[in-house]
Design an enzyme around this catalytic site. Structure first.
Site, PDB file in Angstrom:
ATOM      1  NE  ARG A   1      -3.618  -2.080   2.784  1.00  0.00           N
ATOM      2  CZ  ARG A   1      -3.423  -3.233   3.419  1.00  0.00           C
ATOM      3  NH1 ARG A   1      -2.279  -3.468   4.044  1.00  0.00           N
ATOM      4  NH2 ARG A   1      -4.378  -4.143   3.453  1.00  0.00           N
TER       5      ARG A   1
ATOM      6  CE  LYS B   1      -7.123  -0.712   5.339  1.00  0.00           C
ATOM      7  NZ  LYS B   1      -8.032  -0.934   4.197  1.00  0.00           N
TER       8      LYS B   1
ATOM      9  CG  HIS C   1      -5.255   0.150  -4.685  1.00  0.00           C
ATOM     10  ND1 HIS C   1      -4.985  -0.468  -3.480  1.00  0.00           N
ATOM     11  CD2 HIS C   1      -6.263  -0.549  -5.257  1.00  0.00           C
ATOM     12  CE1 HIS C   1      -5.821  -1.486  -3.323  1.00  0.00           C
ATOM     13  NE2 HIS C   1      -6.600  -1.552  -4.385  1.00  0.00           N
TER      14      HIS C   1
ATOM     15  NE  ARG D   1      -3.032  -3.583  -1.360  1.00  0.00           N
ATOM     16  CZ  ARG D   1      -2.550  -4.345  -0.386  1.00  0.00           C
ATOM     17  NH1 ARG D   1      -1.237  -4.499  -0.269  1.00  0.00           N
ATOM     18  NH2 ARG D   1      -3.336  -4.946   0.465  1.00  0.00           N
TER      19      ARG D   1
ATOM     20  CG  HIS E   1      -6.142  -8.685   1.563  1.00  0.00           C
ATOM     21  ND1 HIS E   1      -6.248  -9.178   0.294  1.00  0.00           N
ATOM     22  CD2 HIS E   1      -5.988  -7.349   1.437  1.00  0.00           C
ATOM     23  CE1 HIS E   1      -6.156  -8.179  -0.573  1.00  0.00           C
ATOM     24  NE2 HIS E   1      -5.984  -7.060   0.098  1.00  0.00           N
TER      25      HIS E   1
ATOM     26  CE1 TYR F   1      -6.498  -6.510  -5.987  1.00  0.00           C
ATOM     27  CE2 TYR F   1      -6.549  -7.770  -3.953  1.00  0.00           C
ATOM     28  CZ  TYR F   1      -6.399  -6.573  -4.612  1.00  0.00           C
ATOM     29  OH  TYR F   1      -6.156  -5.433  -3.894  1.00  0.00           O
TER      30      TYR F   1
END
Length: 170
Positions: free
Chosen positions: A26, A52, A116, A119, A142, A151
């Site tokens: 990120r 995150k 992004h 990514r 994730h 994805y």
């Protein structure tokens, strides 16, 4: 080794683009990297990423990218940022967006190219080449495979029916 803000493409800009893509980072993770977060591992390297939700993960990079990033260190200290702003601190998100947009323009890539987007490309290309989805989940940081599944795309040249036996195979 910071970007000058113009269309020049320097070693730092190149390393930013390659690291966003090959590590699936990120933009905030890339901007927050310090030299202490990078460790040599064989010919390549290992990056500790603070993502995150205060989650930490490690991402491996191959020898080529490792050499490229290591070449940026110069006299930087252990706690210094890997990617440095013009004022000497961490590179800001907006500058990374600018670097990515300029690289896309130079490469004649149209559309909404962003950090992004790189990514997302990492994820799609990894899956296309057979990476297990649980490994991709871990690499991207994730919290669940359900998030990573976004994805998975249907390809116009592929269909699940092509994996079934036809009448001649029975």
């Amino acid at each position: 080794m910071q970007s000058s803000g113009n269309d020049a493409f320097n070693a730092s800009d190149r390393a930013i683009i390659r690291l966003l893509y090959f590590a699936g980072l990120r933009v905030s993770e890339l901007c927050g990297l310090k030299w202490r977060d990078l460790k040599s591992r064989g010919d390549g390297g290992q990056i500790t990423v603070f993502g995150k939700g205060d989650k930490t993960r490690t991402v491996l990079v191959d020898a080529g990218i490792w050499r490229e990033i290591s070449g940026l260190k110069g006299n930087a200290k252990h706690d210094d940022p890997v990617f440095v702003s013009g004022k000497g601190g961490h590179l800001c998100r907006s500058m990374v967006f600018h670097i990515v947009k300029n690289a896309a323009k130079r490469a004649l890539i149209e559309g909404n190219v962003s950090p992004h987007w790189l990514r997302h490309s990492h994820a799609s290309h990894s899956l296309d080449r057979g990476a297990p989805i649980h490994l991709l989940q871990k690499t991207l940081g994730h919290s669940s495979v359900a998030i990573t599944e976004m994805y998975l795309h249907a390809r116009p040249t592929d269909s699940s029916g092509l994996y079934l036996p036809d009448d001649d195979d029975e």
